[in-house]
Design an enzyme around this catalytic site. Structure first.
Site, PDB file in Angstrom:
ATOM      1  CG  HIS A 114      87.796  18.028  34.510  1.00 24.95           C
ATOM      2  ND1 HIS A 114      88.552  19.152  34.271  1.00 24.95           N
ATOM      3  CD2 HIS A 114      88.468  16.999  33.959  1.00 24.95           C
ATOM      4  CE1 HIS A 114      89.632  18.827  33.582  1.00 24.95           C
ATOM      5  NE2 HIS A 114      89.605  17.518  33.383  1.00 24.95           N
ATOM      6  CB  CYS A 124      92.370  16.564  35.325  1.00 26.22           C
ATOM      7  SG  CYS A 124      92.423  15.400  33.962  1.00 26.22           S
ATOM      8  CD  GLU A 165      86.809  21.595  36.374  1.00 25.15           C
ATOM      9  OE1 GLU A 165      86.823  20.813  37.344  1.00 25.15           O
ATOM     10  OE2 GLU A 165      87.482  21.406  35.342  1.00 25.15           O
TER      11      GLU A 165
HETATM   12  N1  GLN Z   1      96.038  14.377  29.887  1.00 28.26           N
HETATM   13  C1  GLN Z   1      96.405  15.556  30.609  1.00 28.26           C
HETATM   14  C2  GLN Z   1      97.815  15.428  31.180  1.00 28.26           C
HETATM   15  O1  GLN Z   1      98.400  14.405  31.070  1.00 28.26           O
HETATM   16  C3  GLN Z   1      95.414  15.836  31.710  1.00 28.26           C
HETATM   17  C4  GLN Z   1      94.051  16.089  31.121  1.00 28.26           C
HETATM   18  C5  GLN Z   1      93.188  17.039  31.874  1.00 28.26           C
HETATM   19  O2  GLN Z   1      93.645  17.807  32.727  1.00 28.26           O
HETATM   20  N2  GLN Z   1      91.930  17.088  31.532  1.00 28.26           N
HETATM   21  O3  GLN Z   1      98.349  16.340  31.697  1.00 28.26           O
END
Ligand code: GLN
Length: 186
Positions: free
Chosen positions: A165, A76, A167
């Site tokens: 994610h 992410c 995890e």
């Molecule tokens: N929206 C976040 C970003 O732009 C990422 C979200 C996340 O890591 N769950 O950095």
């Protein structure tokens, strides 16, 4: 195998637990110099802009050097950090993977969702939280995971990045894959 989890902010502890369940020796990395002793690094989810602020120029340079030389897996926000190009809004990336990612690509309605995707040819649960989308993959990037028609887990050489994610799901396959990669078995 010594695996670091970048622990500046965000979802680092769930990664630590998962990696330890799989037998890795885990260090929560809070200072750039801790990277020197690591064989691989997980960059967790969180807020990528905040990561950049907390890293500062020196931390960014040290992290960039690490991901150029050693295995890294970003989820992410970590995926956003590893990318070469970032949009919505534009932001610097470490450039470890030749991908373009769009931050917060699913909009408000779909801020968080659990969907089924495919990893390594098998169905797998995927948790998305304010997730980015990989909107372009460069040459030589291997797509390891998809959700619908979107690439959501990619790899080139020793660098892996996913927009979801792993995890947060019970399935350990994605972390196991990364540990195998660090061990030179992938
Ligand atoms: N929206 C976040 C970003 O732009 C990422 C979200 C996340 O890591 N769950 O950095």
């Amino acid at each position: 195998m010594k695996i670091g989890v970048l622990a500046l902010q965000g979802d680092f502890d769930a990664h630590r637990r998962r990696l330890e369940q799989l037998g890795a020796e885990v260090t929560l990395v809070k200072k750039p110099e801790q990277l020197d002793a690591m064989d691989g690094l997980v960059i967790p989810g969180g807020e990528s802009g905040t990561f950049l602020k907390l890293l500062g120029d020196e931390g960014f340079a040290k992290l960039k050097q690490f991901v150029t030389e050693k295995p890294a897996f970003g989820t992410c926000a970590g995926c956003i950090l590893l990318a070469k190009e970032v949009e919505n809004p534009p932001q610097v990336g470490l450039g470890a993977l030749d991908i373009r990612v769009r931050r917060n690509a699913y909009g408000r309605q779909l801020e968080s969702s659990i969907r089924e995707g495919v990893f390594n040819h098998k169905p797998i649960e995927m948790v998305f939280i304010r997730a980015p989308k990989i909107v372009h993959v460069g040459e030589g990037i291997e797509v390891l995971g998809t959700e619908g028609t979107d690439p959501v887990l990619v790899r080139k050489g020793k660098t892996m990045a996913g927009t979801f994610h792993p995890e947060m799901s019970d399935d350990k396959a994605v972390h196991q894959y990364f540990l195998d990669l660090v061990a030179g078995q992938r």
